[in-house]
Design an enzyme around this catalytic site. Structure first.
Site, short mmCIF file in Angstrom:
data_model
loop_
_atom_site.label_atom_id
_atom_site.label_comp_id
_atom_site.label_asym_id
_atom_site.label_seq_id
_atom_site.Cartn_x
_atom_site.Cartn_y
_atom_site.Cartn_z
N CYS A 83 0.50 33.23 7.20
CA CYS A 83 1.13 33.46 5.90
C CYS A 83 0.59 32.44 4.88
CB CYS A 83 2.66 33.43 6.00
SG CYS A 83 3.45 34.17 4.55
N HIS A 185 2.86 37.93 9.60
CA HIS A 185 3.55 37.03 10.54
C HIS A 185 3.46 37.61 11.94
CE1 HIS A 185 5.61 34.22 7.77
NE2 HIS A 185 5.65 35.25 6.94
N GLU A 187 4.45 36.24 14.61
CA GLU A 187 5.68 35.88 15.32
C GLU A 187 6.84 36.81 14.97
OE1 GLU A 187 6.12 33.61 11.44
OE2 GLU A 187 4.49 34.32 12.73
#
Length: 205
Positions: A83, A185, A187
């Site tokens: 990001c 992202h 994650e």
């Protein structure tokens, strides 16, 4: 078998808890740290980041992380930015007419997306160059989770890139030598993000 050790660097910005869990799930031991020596010594350095480019760079400079990133890249040692942690790896970012110098291990500028709706928030597909290690074995139809208003748009010389479109094409991911970066992202991207992080971890020296 020894798991690679990753330094998840805390400079005051980023989704640290979710990144920590995702990296461990993907096969690494993780040190959440602000210690520059740990960041130097780790098998991989994970650079998070959310919010404004200038604020993130302020934290990076205050902690000295910029020098460690450049040192690792110069020594061919892996770094992954996510990001705004992706964006600050570029030479500069422009927000609200203000230009902020970045770490500069990737050539180019981060600028506002030209799109009818900002921010770009939600799931999107990406088109990855052939041979990108990050996307090995990942179905091109998979979607990744984005939350951003700014992005790099030009592929740095000698880099491979994955492109997404929101109003206009932009760089969803870049890899060149030891540097890897994703605007999305991983994650927060479910199984696709897990696969991408696993690919990065498998490539750590």
């Amino acid at each position: 078998m020894t798991r690679p050790r990753i330094a998840l660097f805390d400079y005051g910005s980023g989704n640290l808890r979710s990144a920590h869990r995702a990296l461990e799930r993907a096969g690494a031991d993780v040190d959440l740290t602000s210690d520059l020596d740990l960041a130097r010594a780790a098998d991989g350095l994970f650079v998070p980041g959310v919010g404004a480019y200038a604020a993130c760079m302020e934290g990076v400079l205050k902690t000295g992380l910029d020098a460690v990133i450049r040192e690792r890249v110069g020594d061919d040692r892996p770094v992954l930015g996510v990001c705004v942690g992706d964006q600050i790896l570029f030479e500069e970012g422009v927000e609200h007419g203000v230009t902020t110098r970045g770490v500069g291990v990737l050539e180019g500028r981060v600028d506002l997306l030209e799109a009818p709706r900002i921010p770009h928030m939600g799931w999107n597909t990406v088109a990855a160059d052939e041979g990108m290690r990050l996307f090995a074995g990942i179905d091109p139809a998979e979607r990744f989770y984005f939350v951003h208003s700014y992005a790099a748009k030009a592929v740095p010389p000698g880099a491979k890139a994955a492109v997404a479109v929101h109003g206009e094409p932009f760089l969803a991911a870049v890899e060149r030598g030891p540097v890897a970066a994703t605007q999305f992202h991983p994650e927060k991207s479910g199984d696709a993000g897990y696969a991408l992080l696993s690919n990065w971890i498998k490539g750590l020296k």
